[in-house]
Design a protein around this motif. Structure first.
Motif, mmCIF file in Angstrom:
data_model
loop_
_atom_site.group_PDB
_atom_site.id
_atom_site.type_symbol
_atom_site.label_atom_id
_atom_site.label_comp_id
_atom_site.label_asym_id
_atom_site.label_seq_id
_atom_site.Cartn_x
_atom_site.Cartn_y
_atom_site.Cartn_z
ATOM 1 N N TYR A 121 8.980 90.160 67.766
ATOM 2 C CA TYR A 121 7.692 89.502 67.519
ATOM 3 C C TYR A 121 7.896 87.995 67.294
ATOM 4 C CZ TYR A 121 5.507 94.110 66.649
ATOM 5 O OH TYR A 121 5.010 95.390 66.750
ATOM 6 N N GLY A 122 8.937 87.652 66.524
ATOM 7 C CA GLY A 122 9.199 86.244 66.250
ATOM 8 C C GLY A 122 9.531 85.477 67.519
ATOM 9 N N GLY A 123 10.385 86.070 68.365
ATOM 10 C CA GLY A 123 10.730 85.424 69.625
ATOM 11 C C GLY A 123 9.534 85.265 70.536
ATOM 12 N N LEU A 124 8.692 86.299 70.603
ATOM 13 C CA LEU A 124 7.499 86.239 71.451
ATOM 14 C C LEU A 124 6.486 85.230 70.919
ATOM 15 C CD1 LEU A 124 6.944 90.018 72.283
ATOM 16 C CD2 LEU A 124 7.567 88.204 73.883
ATOM 17 N N THR A 125 6.281 85.204 69.605
ATOM 18 C CA THR A 125 5.332 84.248 69.024
ATOM 19 C C THR A 125 5.797 82.819 69.251
ATOM 20 O OG1 THR A 125 4.756 85.866 67.314
ATOM 21 C CG2 THR A 125 4.116 83.580 66.926
ATOM 22 N N GLY A 126 7.097 82.593 69.087
ATOM 23 C CA GLY A 126 7.633 81.268 69.363
ATOM 24 C C GLY A 126 7.438 80.874 70.815
ATOM 25 N N ALA A 127 7.662 81.826 71.728
ATOM 26 C CA ALA A 127 7.474 81.552 73.154
ATOM 27 C C ALA A 127 6.015 81.219 73.458
ATOM 28 C CB ALA A 127 7.925 82.761 73.969
ATOM 29 N N LEU A 128 5.097 81.975 72.899
ATOM 30 C CA LEU A 128 3.674 81.745 73.166
ATOM 31 C C LEU A 128 3.208 80.413 72.593
ATOM 32 C CD1 LEU A 128 2.249 85.343 72.541
ATOM 33 C CD2 LEU A 128 2.613 84.197 74.729
ATOM 34 N N LEU A 129 3.689 80.059 71.397
ATOM 35 C CA LEU A 129 3.300 78.773 70.811
ATOM 36 C C LEU A 129 3.834 77.613 71.648
ATOM 37 C CD1 LEU A 129 1.814 77.405 68.506
ATOM 38 C CD2 LEU A 129 3.945 77.422 67.193
ATOM 39 N N LEU A 130 5.042 77.754 72.150
ATOM 40 C CA LEU A 130 5.612 76.730 73.022
ATOM 41 C C LEU A 130 4.759 76.555 74.283
ATOM 42 C CD1 LEU A 130 9.310 76.213 73.990
ATOM 43 C CD2 LEU A 130 7.640 76.539 75.797
ATOM 44 N N ILE A 131 4.428 77.668 74.938
ATOM 45 C CA ILE A 131 3.644 77.620 76.178
ATOM 46 C C ILE A 131 2.265 77.017 75.926
ATOM 47 C CG2 ILE A 131 2.526 79.058 77.933
ATOM 48 C CD1 ILE A 131 4.956 80.989 77.581
ATOM 49 N N ILE A 132 1.613 77.467 74.858
ATOM 50 C CA ILE A 132 0.274 76.945 74.535
ATOM 51 C C ILE A 132 0.334 75.445 74.254
ATOM 52 C CG2 ILE A 132 -1.582 77.019 72.823
ATOM 53 C CD1 ILE A 132 -0.984 80.039 72.539
ATOM 54 N N ALA A 154 13.886 81.153 67.221
ATOM 55 C CA ALA A 154 12.553 81.545 66.761
ATOM 56 C C ALA A 154 12.577 82.956 66.193
ATOM 57 C CB ALA A 154 11.551 81.452 67.912
ATOM 58 N N ALA A 155 13.289 83.862 66.884
ATOM 59 C CA ALA A 155 13.394 85.241 66.400
ATOM 60 C C ALA A 155 14.130 85.305 65.066
ATOM 61 C CB ALA A 155 14.112 86.100 67.444
ATOM 62 N N VAL A 156 15.205 84.528 64.942
ATOM 63 C CA VAL A 156 15.986 84.520 63.707
ATOM 64 C C VAL A 156 15.199 83.880 62.569
ATOM 65 C CG1 VAL A 156 18.054 83.570 62.615
ATOM 66 C CG2 VAL A 156 18.200 84.569 64.907
ATOM 67 N N HIS A 208 10.392 77.439 67.076
ATOM 68 C CA HIS A 208 10.898 77.829 65.754
ATOM 69 C C HIS A 208 9.747 78.014 64.764
ATOM 70 C CE1 HIS A 208 14.908 75.569 66.718
ATOM 71 N NE2 HIS A 208 14.659 76.572 67.545
ATOM 72 N N LEU A 209 8.794 77.099 64.806
ATOM 73 C CA LEU A 209 7.649 77.185 63.899
ATOM 74 C C LEU A 209 6.811 78.424 64.190
ATOM 75 C CD1 LEU A 209 6.604 73.421 63.855
ATOM 76 C CD2 LEU A 209 7.756 74.701 62.036
ATOM 77 N N GLY A 210 6.706 78.799 65.462
ATOM 78 C CA GLY A 210 5.998 80.035 65.805
ATOM 79 C C GLY A 210 6.685 81.254 65.221
ATOM 80 N N GLY A 211 8.017 81.281 65.302
ATOM 81 C CA GLY A 211 8.753 82.390 64.702
ATOM 82 C C GLY A 211 8.591 82.429 63.196
ATOM 83 N N ALA A 212 8.647 81.261 62.560
ATOM 84 C CA ALA A 212 8.477 81.191 61.103
ATOM 85 C C ALA A 212 7.096 81.702 60.695
ATOM 86 C CB ALA A 212 8.671 79.753 60.623
#
Length: 305
Positions: A121-132, A154-156, A208-212
């Motif tokens: 979830y953290g990795g995916l959220t970070g990816a989506l925030l980056l893309i957006i 981001a996942a970590v 990273h912020l998306g993962g956090a």
């Protein structure tokens, strides 16, 4: 005399017997070594170093996350593959140390089952925030076609912030600093990413912020009775059942003139109640928590249907 056991056998045993933290670390290390091996082979066999670097980059683009949504549609698997890759030994080492230390804290207080959903979830959220971000902010839009991301950070960081949200006053001992509460460690990491956005690795800091953010919300939802790991395991259990059902050969027996499909009957008069109990157990603890007999029972029932 001791039997000879290969390194490969040792690694397989560690992977099979280890918890999810060890498995995630082993997967990340294996991917890093594989990429390094490919890079080394290309470097050795190609006489032009610049061309060899371009060739490796063209290979890596198929597993790195593009910020451009048009490119992402051509390689949607990169939403997952990018979070198991690293750009250098120290990048890998630091991520795996954070994953191990804070993963153990998560495991101690809420069990290891929530670590894998948190990581993904953290990795995916970070990816989506980056893309957006690259698609909506004018200051980033011009760079969007050239940005590709990789890394488990981001996942970590989702696991780090989740641990700090769960037990903020948990204390660890840091070299030269002594005892430090983990809420301050997480806060410092988040602040560093915030102030580093204008730097070279803009997309990485945004991810990273998306993962956090995901790690924080995941634990807050859990504390309010909403376990976000349940949908993940329901999906994986469904995939496992479908896989087992489709890959297991049908049982047949021959008579003199015909070949008939063998049917197995279930004598249990409270079969539906037993099914419900097993499904409840799966939702609580996952498919792997079932006994061999319970798995066989579910398989027989699915064949009957």
């Amino acid at each position: 005399m001791y039997g000879r056991v290969s390194i490969w056998d040792d690694l397989k045993r560690e992977f099979q017997s280890g918890n999810i933290i060890i498995r995630l670390i082993m997967i990340n290390v294996a991917v890093f070594l594989l990429v390094g091996l490919v890079h080394g082979i290309v470097f050795l066999i190609h006489p032009d170093r610049q061309v060899s670097e371009q060739l490796v980059a063209s290979i890596l683009k198929w597993v790195m996350l593009p910020a451009d949504t048009r490119q992402l549609l051509k390689s949607p698997w990169t939403l997952f593959t990018h979070m198991f890759m690293h750009q250098g030994v120290f990048h890998l080492i630091f991520n795996m140390l954070w994953l191990y230390w804070f993963g153990l804290i998560i495991q101690e207080f809420i069990g290891s089952r929530r670590i894998l959903p948190l990581y993904l979830y953290g990795g995916l959220t970070g990816a989506l925030l980056l893309i957006i971000s690259y698609n909506i902010f004018p200051g980033l839009h011009s760079e969007m076609p050239y940005v590709r991301a990789l890394g488990a950070s981001a996942a970590v960081l989702a696991i780090v912030v989740a641990a700090a949200t769960l037990v903020p006053d948990y204390t660890v001992f840091l070299l030269f600093l002594g005892p430090v509460r983990i809420k301050y460690i997480a806060l410092v990491l988040v602040i560093i990413d915030l102030v580093s956005i204008p730097d070279v690795n803009t997309g990485g800091h945004i991810a990273h912020l998306g993962g956090a953010l995901l790690g924080y919300v995941f634990i807050k939802q859990l504390q309010h009775g909403n376990d976000w790991s349940i949908p993940f395991y329901r999906m994986t259990d469904w995939v496992k059942r479908r896989f087992i059902r489709s890959s297991t050969p049908r049982m047949v027996y021959k008579t003199k003139n015909t070949v008939r499909r063998k049917r197995q009957s279930e004598p249990d008069p409270d079969k539906q109640q037993r099914i419900d109990e097993i499904l409840d157990k799966i939702s609580r603890s996952g498919y792997d928590s079932l006994s061999k007999e319970e798995k066989e029972f579910l398989f027989r029932v699915s064949r009957e249907k």
